[in-house]
Design an enzyme around this catalytic site. Structure first.
Site, PDB file in Angstrom:
ATOM      1  CD1 TRP A 140       7.500  -1.470  -2.737  1.00 19.61           C
ATOM      2  CD2 TRP A 140       6.291  -0.633  -1.058  1.00 19.61           C
ATOM      3  NE1 TRP A 140       6.723  -0.475  -3.248  1.00 19.61           N
ATOM      4  CE2 TRP A 140       5.967   0.065  -2.240  1.00 19.61           C
ATOM      5  CE3 TRP A 140       5.648  -0.273   0.117  1.00 19.61           C
ATOM      6  CZ2 TRP A 140       5.025   1.087  -2.280  1.00 19.61           C
ATOM      7  CZ3 TRP A 140       4.722   0.751   0.091  1.00 19.61           C
ATOM      8  CH2 TRP A 140       4.417   1.415  -1.096  1.00 19.61           C
ATOM      9  CG  HIS A 141       6.009  -0.320   3.899  1.00 20.23           C
ATOM     10  ND1 HIS A 141       5.619  -1.582   3.527  1.00 20.23           N
ATOM     11  CD2 HIS A 141       4.886   0.434   3.933  1.00 20.23           C
ATOM     12  CE1 HIS A 141       4.311  -1.591   3.349  1.00 20.23           C
ATOM     13  NE2 HIS A 141       3.832  -0.384   3.591  1.00 20.23           N
ATOM     14  N   GLY A 142      10.511   0.618   3.408  1.00 18.28           N
ATOM     15  CA  GLY A 142      11.664   1.441   3.737  1.00 18.28           C
ATOM     16  C   GLY A 142      12.924   0.615   3.824  1.00 18.28           C
TER      17      GLY A 142
ATOM     18  CG  PHE B 278       7.165   4.300   2.845  1.00 16.35           C
ATOM     19  CD1 PHE B 278       8.311   4.322   3.631  1.00 16.35           C
ATOM     20  CD2 PHE B 278       5.945   4.345   3.460  1.00 16.35           C
ATOM     21  CE1 PHE B 278       8.215   4.385   5.015  1.00 16.35           C
ATOM     22  CE2 PHE B 278       5.837   4.394   4.843  1.00 16.35           C
ATOM     23  CZ  PHE B 278       6.969   4.420   5.616  1.00 16.35           C
TER      24      PHE B 278
END
Lengths: 465, 338
Positions: free
Chosen positions: A324-326, A465
């Protein structure tokens, strides 16, 4: 538009002034919605359409799910429509390039030649946040925890409310929609506490995080050129930078919302004082970790089933949380390391339990492990991550360059950042101070904070993000 | 309501008081501080953009002048991305210093550009010269320009943001602390601006970073653009009028220079576009001493690839040629009758 940008000040003063001068609550909400769209359009107006699509889909899905439930009909198809639409947007804009490139690389590894299509996709700022937010609305209705709102204005404002639109905190509909239904009152706004929170967030972001950034960036641009001490300083520096950056943003978002009469939930709670990795995730990016727990971990089965099954759920949740962060495998590894640590921690707690001295060793060990994980989060490649990791864990110096200037900054910054958080946590101080004294203090501190702000803006890390 | 206003006043008073203390303790930035330290030993200054910073070598200029029997000492005050509003501001600050020997100010003439290039946006230098009078002048100029409303608004906002940063002392905290601690160490936006010989000149030929190498590569890849530029410059001048925005600025600069007994010498350096509105200023008597190097027929060497680093700048060899030419032109001007 960043909260630390000069132009945010006139923007917010205009929004704030008109918001409280309007008498009718509906007019206020319409004004806030307009301002929120303008705030987003200041970055790129074209992507407003994604927010509108997400809002429209979940508005319809929410109503249909509820209607189906009332009529005793299956509503899964409408939930799927919401998930497909939101995850589709997220998948296309955030992960398309990543999966295609990974696929091409994998095929190449198998010896099958393939080329990626030349498609340049811009990542719309905040997409990870507003899609998660709207999905939670449909999911809560599907689970029978929430009634859908009949007001499109309320739903649109819930999705687009500018203080938290681009980098959270991820707000739950169950927390925010009731606030939109009840008229906001100026008398209930704690101005001093909100200003205190904003100021502390500003100091964390602009004075601490942005000043650490150049040295940290210099190291991570070429980790092989630096010595082991620099690897330590840069890694600790990044731990401070990302905490101050993100929690600073959250503080400012919560403060702006509070000044407009809305309450957003706490997003950070002294995470580097956590006594265990489980405790860390109760304190770090709380709105995301609780979202992942409630909508992913529990959906996967949560604590039901065998231990192995539970650990699988935990690992999957953290791996997806990392992704999800990247859109990079380094983020997946970051999530995987945290997942593994959570599994080990549970096993430890089950088999061994608490040991004497853990009150001291626990926070140190947790912080050290979190820093190790940050290496994967920050490094541009696995090669850079390994170089830094070897220097950080084994004290191997790959190069001779050194981050001299950072040595006396990192630890005061770390302590300072937490000290600032404590004053806001206690809220506290601002609330208790007589108003003229607070004004005097805030004016002086604001002038000082500006002087220690670097001239060029640095975007918030979590914007990517 | 009354109490709220009172608190707001207390906030503003505290803010302004602390801001004032910090401003007092902030040493001058950029080359001004460097110049201040040697203001009474300088006879000539070169002021302008990278075309000055990268192309005029004071050591060579001084040697050439000395060889011709006119010894003087010059310094290069050019800076990357400097535009005429900044030049005008810098000249005012320099003249305020009352440099004892200053005889010539070489000023690169360029349009009174009111837009801010992305690469220069929010640099310390640009923030530094956005004092309120300069910002106000820029905003008025933008308002009077023939631009779409949105563009006007964006430009004005850009200048106000820079002014806001200057007003708020952004980035000055550490220097203020050093000032409070008694240190008088002057800082510049990179000591690189002083150049390897410490006279303010830094040739592009010594730059080795990726950005410069890329510029060089792009230039070598398309040498035809230099040929096209030559053709453009050799075409007859159009009928554009003098740059109206520059008229009041030059009038003020000329008056200031006259009051201090300094001779302003305006320069049009080897650019690749027609500078007709600037040359018309000379025709109108606003730039009485004008040296032009933008005529490929008169200065063919400046438009040959071997003397260029990139499409906009000369390399070390070209800079040496141009510095010599500048000294010769100055000598010609000062020896000319009248």
């Amino acid at each position: 538009m960043l909260f630390t940008e000069f132009r945010f000040l006139p923007f917010f003063l205009l929004v704030f002034g008109l918001h409280w001068s309007l008498r009718r609550d509906r007019a206020r909400k319409a004004w806030l919605l307009l301002a929120s769209y303008a705030f987003y359009a200041a970055w790129d107006w074209r992507f407003l359409s994604l927010i509108l699509i997400s809002t429209a889909v979940d508005s319809l899905a929410g109503l249909r799910i509820h209607a189906c439930r009332e009529a005793g009909r299956p509503s899964r198809a409408w939930l799927l429509a919401s998930l497909v639409a939101n995850l589709g947007l997220l998948g296309f804009f955030k992960y398309f390039g990543f999966f295609v490139a990974s696929g091409v690389e994998f095929l190449g590894w198998l010896g099958i030649p393939a080329t990626a299509p030349a498609l340049s996709i811009v990542l719309p700022v905040g997409i990870s946040f507003f899609t998660f937010q709207t999905m939670s609305y449909s999911l809560d209705i599907y689970r029978g925890r929430l009634e859908p709102t009949r007001s499109p204005l309320d739903l649109a404002l819930f999705v687009a409310f500018f203080p938290q639109l681009v980098a959270g905190p991820i707000v739950r509909a169950a927390d925010f929609l009731p606030q939109l239904r009840a008229p906001r009152r100026w008398a209930s706004v704690e101005v001093q506490a909100a200003l205190m929170l904003f100021l502390s967030g500003y100091i964390k972001k602009a004075c601490i995080s942005d000043n650490l950034a150049p040295a940290v960036d210099a190291y991570f641009d070429a980790p092989a050129a630096f010595d082991a001490l620099s690897a330590w300083l840069a890694t600790l520096g990044y731990a401070v930078q990302i905490y101050c950056d993100f929690s600073g943003y959250s503080d400012m978002a919560i403060a702006c919302a509070a000044l407009l009469g809305y309450k957003l939930a706490l997003n950070f709670d002294f995470p580097y004082f956590a006594v265990s990795i489980q405790d860390f995730w109760r304190r770090w990016h709380i709105s995301l970790s609780t979202w992942l727990r409630d909508y992913l971990y529990i959906s996967l089965g949560g604590n039901r089933g065998s231990r192995l099954y539970q650990y699988r759920n935990l690992m999957l949740t953290m791996l997806l949380g990392g992704l999800w962060h990247g859109a990079a495998w380094t983020f997946v590894v970051w999530g995987g390391l945290h997942g593994l640590a959570l599994v080990l921690h549970r096993e430890w707690a089950r088999r061994v339990g608490a040991l004497p001295g853990m009150a001291i060793v626990g926070p140190l060990l947790t912080f050290w492990f979190v820093c190790v994980c940050w290496i994967f989060f920050r490094a541009a490649s696995f090669g850079d991550a390994w170089t830094t990791l070897r220097a950080f864990v084994l004290f191997q110096s790959p190069g001779e360059a050194s981050l001299d200037g950072l040595s006396w900054v990192v630890f005061p910054a770390l302590l300072g950042a937490h000290a600032i958080s404590r004053t806001t946590h206690a809220a506290q101080l601002g609330r208790r101070m007589p108003a003229p004294l607070f004004a005097l203090w805030a004016g002086a501190v604001f002038a000082l904070a500006l002087a220690f702000t670097p001239v060029a803006y640095k975007p918030f890390i979590y914007f990517q993000f | 309501m009354k109490r709220g206003l009172l608190n707001l006043l207390v906030f503003a008073a505290a803010f302004l008081a602390v801001r004032g203390v910090i401003s007092e303790r902030t040493p001058e930035r950029m080359k001004l501080a460097w110049l201040e330290a040697q203001k009474d030993e300088v006879d000539a200054l070169f002021i302008g953009s990278s075309r000055v910073f990268r192309q005029i070598d004071p050591a060579r200029f001084d040697a050439r002048m000395a060889a011709a029997g006119r010894p003087l000492r010059s310094l290069n005050m050019g800076m990357q991305g400097m535009r005429f509003p900044e030049t005008a501001y810098l000249v005012e600050r320099i003249l305020e210093m009352e440099p004892g020997r200053l005889e010539y100010l070489f000023l690169e003439l360029s349009e009174f550009e009111t837009d801010i290039e992305e690469e220069n946006r929010l640099t310390e230098r640009l923030v530094y010269w956005h004092s309120w009078p300069v910002t106000w002048q820029l905003c008025r100029t933008v308002a009077a320009q023939d631009l779409p409303f949105g563009e006007k608004l964006a430009r004005i906002e850009g200048h106000l943001v820079h002014w806001g940063h200057r007003f708020g002392n952004l980035g000055n905290g550490d220097e203020a602390l050093r000032g409070l601690a008694g240190s008088d160490e002057a800082d510049f936006e990179g000591r690189r601006t002083l150049g390897p010989d410490g006279n303010g000149y830094r040739s592009l030929s010594i730059e080795r970073t990726a950005n410069f190498l890329e510029r060089r590569r792009l230039f070598l890849e398309d040498l035809d653009q230099l040929r096209r530029a030559r053709e453009t410059l050799l075409a007859p001048d159009g009928d554009e009028p003098a740059d109206a925005a520059l008229v009041p600025v030059l009038e003020r600069l000329n008056a200031l220079c006259a009051a201090r007994g300094v001779t302003p010498v305006y320069l049009v350096l080897p650019v690749i576009e027609k500078q007709t509105p600037l040359v018309r200023l000379h025709d109108a008597g606003l730039a009485p001493l004008l040296i032009r190097f933008d005529q490929p027929d008169a200065w063919p060497a400046f438009y040959q690839p071997r003397n260029r680093f990139d499409i906009h700048h000369l390399n070390a060899q070209g800079a040496a040629l141009m510095t010599d030419a500048l000294a010769d032109e100055l000598l010609r001007l000062v020896r000319a009758p009248g």
